[in-house]
Design a protein around this motif. Sequence first.
Motif, PDB file in Angstrom:
ATOM      1  N   GLY A   1      -5.138  -3.646  -2.005  1.00 51.11           N
ATOM      2  CA  GLY A   1      -3.982  -2.975  -2.606  1.00 51.11           C
ATOM      3  C   GLY A   1      -2.768  -3.872  -2.783  1.00 51.11           C
ATOM      4  O   GLY A   1      -1.653  -3.379  -2.951  1.00 51.11           O
ATOM      5  N   ASN A   2      -2.968  -5.194  -2.761  1.00 48.42           N
ATOM      6  CA  ASN A   2      -1.861  -6.138  -2.962  1.00 48.42           C
ATOM      7  C   ASN A   2      -2.065  -6.872  -4.295  1.00 48.42           C
ATOM      8  O   ASN A   2      -3.209  -7.101  -4.701  1.00 48.42           O
ATOM      9  CB  ASN A   2      -1.839  -7.172  -1.827  1.00 48.42           C
ATOM     10  CG  ASN A   2      -1.760  -6.540  -0.443  1.00 48.42           C
ATOM     11  OD1 ASN A   2      -0.973  -5.634  -0.220  1.00 48.42           O
ATOM     12  ND2 ASN A   2      -2.593  -6.999   0.475  1.00 48.42           N
TER      13      ASN A   2
ATOM     14  N   TYR B   1      -5.072   5.577  -8.753  1.00 48.14           N
ATOM     15  CA  TYR B   1      -5.060   6.857  -8.032  1.00 48.14           C
ATOM     16  C   TYR B   1      -3.740   7.601  -8.216  1.00 48.14           C
ATOM     17  O   TYR B   1      -3.660   8.788  -7.966  1.00 48.14           O
ATOM     18  CB  TYR B   1      -5.398   6.649  -6.545  1.00 48.14           C
ATOM     19  CG  TYR B   1      -4.298   6.015  -5.739  1.00 48.14           C
ATOM     20  CD1 TYR B   1      -4.104   4.645  -5.744  1.00 48.14           C
ATOM     21  CD2 TYR B   1      -3.418   6.802  -4.994  1.00 48.14           C
ATOM     22  CE1 TYR B   1      -3.067   4.066  -5.018  1.00 48.14           C
ATOM     23  CE2 TYR B   1      -2.388   6.231  -4.259  1.00 48.14           C
ATOM     24  CZ  TYR B   1      -2.223   4.868  -4.286  1.00 48.14           C
ATOM     25  OH  TYR B   1      -1.196   4.295  -3.571  1.00 48.14           O
ATOM     26  N   ILE B   2      -2.690   6.873  -8.642  1.00 43.82           N
ATOM     27  CA  ILE B   2      -1.471   7.542  -9.126  1.00 43.82           C
ATOM     28  C   ILE B   2      -1.535   7.357 -10.647  1.00 43.82           C
ATOM     29  O   ILE B   2      -1.319   6.242 -11.149  1.00 43.82           O
ATOM     30  CB  ILE B   2      -0.187   6.897  -8.549  1.00 43.82           C
ATOM     31  CG1 ILE B   2      -0.203   6.993  -7.010  1.00 43.82           C
ATOM     32  CG2 ILE B   2       1.064   7.553  -9.121  1.00 43.82           C
ATOM     33  CD1 ILE B   2       0.939   6.269  -6.305  1.00 43.82           C
TER      34      ILE B   2
ATOM     35  N   GLN C   1       7.144   1.692  -4.620  1.00 41.73           N
ATOM     36  CA  GLN C   1       5.965   2.119  -3.846  1.00 41.73           C
ATOM     37  C   GLN C   1       6.142   1.722  -2.374  1.00 41.73           C
ATOM     38  O   GLN C   1       7.163   1.977  -1.799  1.00 41.73           O
ATOM     39  CB  GLN C   1       4.675   1.574  -4.484  1.00 41.73           C
ATOM     40  CG  GLN C   1       4.439   2.126  -5.879  1.00 41.73           C
ATOM     41  CD  GLN C   1       4.340   3.646  -5.919  1.00 41.73           C
ATOM     42  OE1 GLN C   1       3.927   4.286  -4.960  1.00 41.73           O
ATOM     43  NE2 GLN C   1       4.764   4.256  -7.017  1.00 41.73           N
TER      44      GLN C   1
ATOM     45  N   LYS D   1       8.991   1.382   2.077  1.00 45.99           N
ATOM     46  CA  LYS D   1       8.827   1.649   3.514  1.00 45.99           C
ATOM     47  C   LYS D   1       9.698   0.712   4.361  1.00 45.99           C
ATOM     48  O   LYS D   1      10.145   1.068   5.451  1.00 45.99           O
ATOM     49  CB  LYS D   1       7.359   1.492   3.911  1.00 45.99           C
ATOM     50  CG  LYS D   1       6.434   2.522   3.252  1.00 45.99           C
ATOM     51  CD  LYS D   1       4.985   2.123   3.419  1.00 45.99           C
ATOM     52  CE  LYS D   1       4.033   3.136   2.802  1.00 45.99           C
ATOM     53  NZ  LYS D   1       2.662   2.647   2.719  1.00 45.99           N
TER      54      LYS D   1
ATOM     55  N   CYS E   1       9.142   6.090  -3.020  1.00 46.82           N
ATOM     56  CA  CYS E   1       8.144   5.212  -3.645  1.00 46.82           C
ATOM     57  C   CYS E   1       8.414   5.038  -5.141  1.00 46.82           C
ATOM     58  O   CYS E   1       7.955   4.080  -5.761  1.00 46.82           O
ATOM     59  CB  CYS E   1       6.739   5.801  -3.465  1.00 46.82           C
ATOM     60  SG  CYS E   1       6.118   5.676  -1.775  1.00 46.82           S
TER      61      CYS E   1
ATOM     62  N   GLU F   1       2.710  11.022  -8.675  1.00 47.03           N
ATOM     63  CA  GLU F   1       2.250  10.903  -7.283  1.00 47.03           C
ATOM     64  C   GLU F   1       2.299  12.259  -6.582  1.00 47.03           C
ATOM     65  O   GLU F   1       1.361  12.636  -5.879  1.00 47.03           O
ATOM     66  CB  GLU F   1       3.072   9.869  -6.503  1.00 47.03           C
ATOM     67  CG  GLU F   1       2.579   9.785  -5.060  1.00 47.03           C
ATOM     68  CD  GLU F   1       3.027   8.565  -4.288  1.00 47.03           C
ATOM     69  OE1 GLU F   1       3.953   7.878  -4.729  1.00 47.03           O
ATOM     70  OE2 GLU F   1       2.429   8.318  -3.225  1.00 47.03           O
TER      71      GLU F   1
ATOM     72  N   ASN G   1      -2.025  11.687   0.912  1.00 44.44           N
ATOM     73  CA  ASN G   1      -0.776  11.714   1.680  1.00 44.44           C
ATOM     74  C   ASN G   1      -0.479  13.106   2.229  1.00 44.44           C
ATOM     75  O   ASN G   1       0.095  13.240   3.306  1.00 44.44           O
ATOM     76  CB  ASN G   1       0.387  11.201   0.830  1.00 44.44           C
ATOM     77  CG  ASN G   1       0.377   9.690   0.733  1.00 44.44           C
ATOM     78  OD1 ASN G   1       0.005   9.009   1.690  1.00 44.44           O
ATOM     79  ND2 ASN G   1       0.741   9.154  -0.424  1.00 44.44           N
TER      80      ASN G   1
ATOM     81  N   SER H   1       4.217  -5.647   0.174  1.00 45.17           N
ATOM     82  CA  SER H   1       3.665  -5.352  -1.156  1.00 45.17           C
ATOM     83  C   SER H   1       3.767  -3.861  -1.466  1.00 45.17           C
ATOM     84  O   SER H   1       3.993  -3.046  -0.584  1.00 45.17           O
ATOM     85  CB  SER H   1       2.189  -5.743  -1.180  1.00 45.17           C
ATOM     86  OG  SER H   1       1.497  -4.934  -0.247  1.00 45.17           O
ATOM     87  N   GLY H   2       3.561  -3.542  -2.735  1.00 47.16           N
ATOM     88  CA  GLY H   2       3.461  -2.142  -3.167  1.00 47.16           C
ATOM     89  C   GLY H   2       2.366  -2.019  -4.212  1.00 47.16           C
ATOM     90  O   GLY H   2       2.077  -3.007  -4.911  1.00 47.16           O
TER      91      GLY H   2
ATOM     92  N   PHE I   1      -3.808   1.000   3.972  1.00 47.67           N
ATOM     93  CA  PHE I   1      -2.475   1.609   4.060  1.00 47.67           C
ATOM     94  C   PHE I   1      -2.507   3.126   4.193  1.00 47.67           C
ATOM     95  O   PHE I   1      -1.629   3.726   4.780  1.00 47.67           O
ATOM     96  CB  PHE I   1      -1.608   1.197   2.857  1.00 47.67           C
ATOM     97  CG  PHE I   1      -2.104   1.680   1.513  1.00 47.67           C
ATOM     98  CD1 PHE I   1      -2.968   0.917   0.759  1.00 47.67           C
ATOM     99  CD2 PHE I   1      -1.689   2.911   1.007  1.00 47.67           C
ATOM    100  CE1 PHE I   1      -3.413   1.360  -0.482  1.00 47.67           C
ATOM    101  CE2 PHE I   1      -2.118   3.354  -0.232  1.00 47.67           C
ATOM    102  CZ  PHE I   1      -2.991   2.581  -0.980  1.00 47.67           C
TER     103      PHE I   1
HETATM  104  O1  DON Z   1       1.521   6.398  -0.679  1.00 49.95           O
HETATM  105  C1  DON Z   1       1.057   5.851  -1.661  1.00 49.95           C
HETATM  106  O2  DON Z   1      -0.118   5.930  -1.904  1.00 49.95           O
HETATM  107  C2  DON Z   1       1.956   5.047  -2.572  1.00 49.95           C
HETATM  108  N1  DON Z   1       3.098   5.767  -2.975  1.00 49.95           N
HETATM  109  C3  DON Z   1       2.371   3.771  -1.939  1.00 49.95           C
HETATM  110  C4  DON Z   1       1.217   2.952  -1.452  1.00 49.95           C
HETATM  111  C5  DON Z   1       1.429   1.493  -1.547  1.00 49.95           C
HETATM  112  O3  DON Z   1       2.257   1.000  -2.276  1.00 49.95           O
HETATM  113  C6  DON Z   1       0.488   0.678  -0.790  1.00 49.95           C
HETATM  114  N2  DON Z   1       0.766  -0.721  -0.992  1.00 49.95           N
HETATM  115  N3  DON Z   1       0.141  -1.625  -1.291  1.00 49.95           N
END
Ligand code: DON
Length: 331
Positions: A310-311, A40-41, A76, A80, A208, A173, A180, A272-273, A109
Motif C-alpha cells: 500500500g505504499n 478499494y476507495i 489518506q 494519521k 483522510c 470512502e 474501517n 505513506s498514504g 494497515f
Molecule cells: O483507511 C483507509 O483505508 C484509508 N483512508 C487510508 C489508508 C492508507 O492510506 C494506508 N496507507 N498506505
Amino acid sequence: MVQGIANWNTGQTQEWLQKYVDDWVAFYRKHTNDGEVASYIPVLQQADPNDLGISIIGRNGMSIRSGDTEIPFTLQSISKVLSFIVACMERGISYMLDRVDVEPSGEAFNSIMHLEMRQVEKPFNPLINAGAITVASILPGKTSDKRLEPMFQLLEKILGYRPDLNVDVYESERDSSMRNRAIGYYLLEVGFLESDLNITLETYFKQCSIEVTIDDLARIGMVLANDGMDTKTGEEIIPRQVARITKVLMLTCGMYDASGKFATYVGIPAKSGVSGGIVAAVPPRVRDEIMPFTDGCGIGVYGPALGDKGNSIAGIRLLRHIANQWDLSIF
Ligand code: DON
C-alpha cells in the motif's frame, strides 16, 4: 539513465542538483508500471498510475521540484501523523500513549485479525487504522468538523493556507469503507473508543480526504525534521517532544509491514498514504564530505501506483535512490 554514485564534493548548485533529480524522476517513472492505483476507495482509481513527482524543501529556501508537481491528492494515511500530533497537543502525550501503543504491528494497515488474535490492550500504534480510529475518537469535539479544526489550524500554520476537503473522496470512502467500520465496531466492543462511533468514523474519513500537494508534504516534513520548529520564523509549531515521538512512529510504523525495509534501505522517518503520497522528514546531520541538504529537509512525493503493502512503489524507489546518493539516512 540514473547516474552512478556522484561526487557531491564539487560545490553543488541548485541547478546542478535539479538535473540529477530530473534524471532520477524520469528513470523511476518507468517503475510506476510495477504497481497499481488503489481501487478499494472507488474515486482513488481515477488517478493516473504513471504520475510521479517530488518536492524537496531545505533551509534557506533551497527547493528542488521535479516531475508531476502540481497534482493535488488526498492525505489518506498521512493524516494519521497529523491527528496523532494534534491529539497529543490537545490531550497530552501520556494521555495518548496510555491509549495507543508505539509498537510496529507487522501487519497490514487495515488489519483486524491481529487485534483479536493478540488480545491487545490498546491498538499497536496510531499509524495503523485501528490506532488512527481510536485517536479520532479521542480528539475533542462533538462533531467531526469540530474535532478536525485543530488539525486544519495546524496545517494552516505550516502551509500558509487552509487546505480543502475533497468531498468526492470523502463520500467515496464513507460509502465503501466496510473494513474501517468493522474495525470501528471491534474497537467499540473492546472499549477502546472514547466517543460515538459514527462521528469518529466521519472524523477519520474526513481527515483522510484533506487535499494537499507535494510541496505541502515537503513543508510538513521540514517542520518535523526540525523537531516542530518553523525554521523561517523560529516558532515552535509542534512541541518538540511530540515531533520527536511522531518521527519515531514514522520510522518504525510509517510504511506498515514494509517499515523495517524502508528504515534499512532509506533510513528516514516517513509516512505513506494510499493515494500515493509520502511525507519524509530528514533531520540535520553531520557528514565529513559535503552532501546536499545536510542541514535537513522535508520531502513530499506523489506516485499513486502502489506496491503490495500500500505504499507508492516508484516513490519509495526514488526516495531510496536519493537517500543513498545524498546519504540522507539518519543512521
Ligand atoms: O483507511 C483507509 O483505508 C484509508 N483512508 C487510508 C489508508 C492508507 O492510506 C494506508 N496507507 N498506505
